[in-house]
Enzyme design. Structure first.
Site, short mmCIF file in Angstrom:
data_model
loop_
_atom_site.label_atom_id
_atom_site.label_comp_id
_atom_site.label_asym_id
_atom_site.label_seq_id
_atom_site.Cartn_x
_atom_site.Cartn_y
_atom_site.Cartn_z
N ARG A 81 -19.79 -15.60 -27.85
CA ARG A 81 -20.77 -15.43 -26.78
C ARG A 81 -21.05 -13.95 -26.56
NH1 ARG A 81 -18.10 -18.57 -21.97
NH2 ARG A 81 -16.25 -17.89 -23.09
N GLU A 83 -9.23 -16.03 -11.15
CA GLU A 83 -8.40 -16.00 -12.36
C GLU A 83 -8.73 -14.72 -13.13
OE1 GLU A 83 -6.01 -18.14 -13.53
OE2 GLU A 83 -5.86 -16.49 -14.95
N LEU A 107 -10.11 2.25 -22.90
CA LEU A 107 -10.77 3.52 -23.23
C LEU A 107 -11.03 3.56 -24.74
CD1 LEU A 107 -9.03 6.26 -21.04
CD2 LEU A 107 -11.31 5.27 -20.74
N GLY A 148 -18.59 -7.34 -24.89
CA GLY A 148 -19.40 -8.56 -24.94
C GLY A 148 -18.57 -9.69 -24.40
N THR A 206 -15.53 -17.81 -11.52
CA THR A 206 -16.04 -16.51 -11.05
C THR A 206 -17.39 -16.72 -10.38
OG1 THR A 206 -14.90 -15.45 -12.87
CG2 THR A 206 -16.68 -14.19 -11.83
N LYS A 246 -21.95 -10.99 -18.27
CA LYS A 246 -22.61 -11.82 -17.24
C LYS A 246 -22.09 -11.47 -15.85
CE LYS A 246 -19.84 -16.04 -16.69
NZ LYS A 246 -19.24 -15.80 -15.41
N CYS A 248 -17.71 -13.08 -20.26
CA CYS A 248 -17.35 -12.67 -18.88
C CYS A 248 -17.95 -11.33 -18.47
CB CYS A 248 -15.84 -12.63 -18.74
SG CYS A 248 -15.09 -14.23 -19.11
#
Ligand code: UGA
Length: 472
Positions: A343, A161, A263, A270, A131, A276, A273
């Site tokens: 993470r 991806e 929803l 968190g 990404t 950040k 992906c």
């Protein structure tokens, strides 16, 4: 680029064997290709070579072991060797957030791409999967030119991806869509050969230019993040207006234009992906002068981070304004169920914040205990729900593992000092827990529909308390 498709099935190298790379490599082997996975970490390569996955991902160890055994899949630290025997090279290395800004750290992608180009012994197709901020691929194209050996040609395309952790295998084998960015007719033919199975099964292909492909990926994550923050903003209104956010989500979800997924109101998103990626997009939008996009994403981020504070405030409410020396069980450490990834885990963020306020926090997670302990060694850890809950003043459910929803609330209530549960993910059968004697607090529900004067007084000193005091 030579036409490898007419000679033999394309052989594949996968650079970077984290979540994305390891899953992609195994899936490519499952689709019938010879695959070499490359990583700079010898321990990871050693583990993967024995079919061991160094993280928890359902179905991946079985797939990996199968193809290590069939010989279609191997792993190495020798990038030059892998590149020499392959035709299509997938770049799957990480793009973490920079330590000093919201921008993505592109050094791994740049290094991997340059190294592949320099190691090519015959023409090849370099396929970016990581990404990246929009504009990166175009820069990488100019970066590989001086690295290429003489007489060797390479084309660089982008093929983002969309796999989810916990469902990585299925998402890779059966993607919702496949995006080819910046591919020539020849490169597209080669990519169509690589993805022949999912394409034959009906997966739509979107062929577009490089910046569009890069943006598709981050827009998808930004939209998902926005959807979560939207329902969390609505949940705040629900609390103030005595409405029920879960019923709102259900009713909204019946509208096909909206859809029910993403929803679920609660502690928010968190992981490695969404947070950040929205920050990198915020940063890139501002760089490009797209300030409305940047401010929308800023708001999404703020609402999301605010959810963590709301859970902390709710816990303070439940415990009379202070958690000092109170014993708290935190059920869940992973950023979501079916992974051991911690993470940017909202659950651990809340656990650590309560610990810093003087609470004795005991964490239990079915899979993420070990990874959590590495990041927050000062928290207490239990091996099961019962041990975590024993002697507690409050229990926080912060990751929606099925094990927590299926627990016996009556048995757990008997173990506690005060049967108070804060359901930070709206995942418990609240009525059952209440019938078993628990006081249940849930985000997005009428927590304070009948405020007790005593509780209201205790609320002074926090933002949400102050508001409550005025309301009362
Ligand atoms: C996300 C995207 O969903 C994938 O499509 C994408 O490929 C991946 O990022 C990536 O960029 O690699 P993932 O990080 O595995 O996948 O996690 P999600 O399933 O998207 O969940 C993200 C967070 O949102 C979790 O913390 C989850 O608990 C939270 N969430 C999700 C909610 O708070 N409410 C919801 O309704 C749904």
């Amino acid at each position: 680029m030579t036409d490898h498709t007419t000679v033999h099935a394309p052989r594949i190298s996968v650079i970077g064997t984290g979540y994305l790379g390891a899953t992609h490599a195994a899936a490519m082997a499952e689709m019938g290709f010879d695959v070499v996975g490359v990583d700079t970490d010898p321990a990871k390569v050693e583990a993967l070579s024995h079919g061991d996955v160094p993280f928890f991902e359902p179905g991946l160890p079985e797939l990996l072991q199968r193809h290590v055994e069939t010989g279609r899949l191997r792993f190495t630290t020798d990038l030059a060797d892998a590149v020499a025997v392959s035709d299509v090279h997938f770049i799957c290395v990480g793009t973490p957030q920079q330590t000093t800004s919201f921008a993505a750290n592109l050094s791994y992608v740049e290094e991997a791409t340059r190294s592949v180009a320099a190691a090519l012994t015959h023409d090849g197709l370099i396929v970016g999967k990581s990404t990246v901020p929009v504009g990166t691929a175009a820069r990488l194209r100019s970066l590989i030119v001086p690295a290429l050996p003489e007489q060797v040609h390479a084309e660089l395309v982008w093929n983002p991806e969309f796999l989810r952790e916990g469902k990585a295998v299925d998402d890779t084998l059966h993607p919702d869509r496949i995006v080819f960015g910046g591919a020539s007719a020849e490169a597209e033919a080669l990519l169509r050969a690589v993805y022949a199975l999912p394409i034959a099964a009906g997966t739509p292909v979107v062929a577009c230019d490089l910046p569009t492909a890069e943006l598709v990926k981050v827009s998808a994550n930004a939209f998902l993040a926005t959807k979560i923050s939207f329902i969390n903003a609505i949940s705040e209104i629900c609390e103030a207006a005595d409405a029920d956010v879960e019923q709102i989500a259900e009713a909204l979800g019946y509208d096909a234009r909206i859809g029910r997924q993403f929803l679920n109101a609660g502690l928010g998103f968190g992981g490695g992906c969404l947070p950040k990626d929205i920050r990198a997009l915020m940063h890139r939008s501002a760089e490009l002068g797209a300030f409305s996009a940047a401010s929308l994403l800023q708001q999404v981020d703020e609402i999301n981070m605010g959810q963590r504070q709301r859970v902390i405030d709710t816990t303070l409410d439940a415990l009379g304004g202070s958690v000092l020396n109170r014993r708290i069980a935190v059920l869940g450490a992973a950023f979501k169920p079916h992974t051991d990834d911690v993470r940017d885990s909202p659950a651990l963020n809340v656990a650590a914040a309560l610990h810093l306020r003087g609470a004795q926090v005991v964490v239990y997670d079915p899979e993420a205990g070990t990874t959590a302990k590495r990041v927050y060694p000062t928290l207490g850890y239990a091996e099961d729900v019962e041990t975590a809950v024993r002697g507690t003043d409050a229990v926080l459910v912060l990751t929606e593992w099925p094990e927590f929803a299926e627990a016996d609330p009556a048995a757990l209530a008997r173990l506690t000092r005060g049967a108070q549960v804060i359901d930070g993910r709206n995942c418990l059968p609240a009525e059952e827990w209440e019938e078993a004697g628990w006081t249940v607090s849930r985000l997005g529900h009428a927590r304070f529909s009948a405020p007790q004067p005593e509780r209201v007084l205790r609320s002074v000193g926090t933002a949400s308390r102050g508001r409550l005091l005025v309301d009362a």
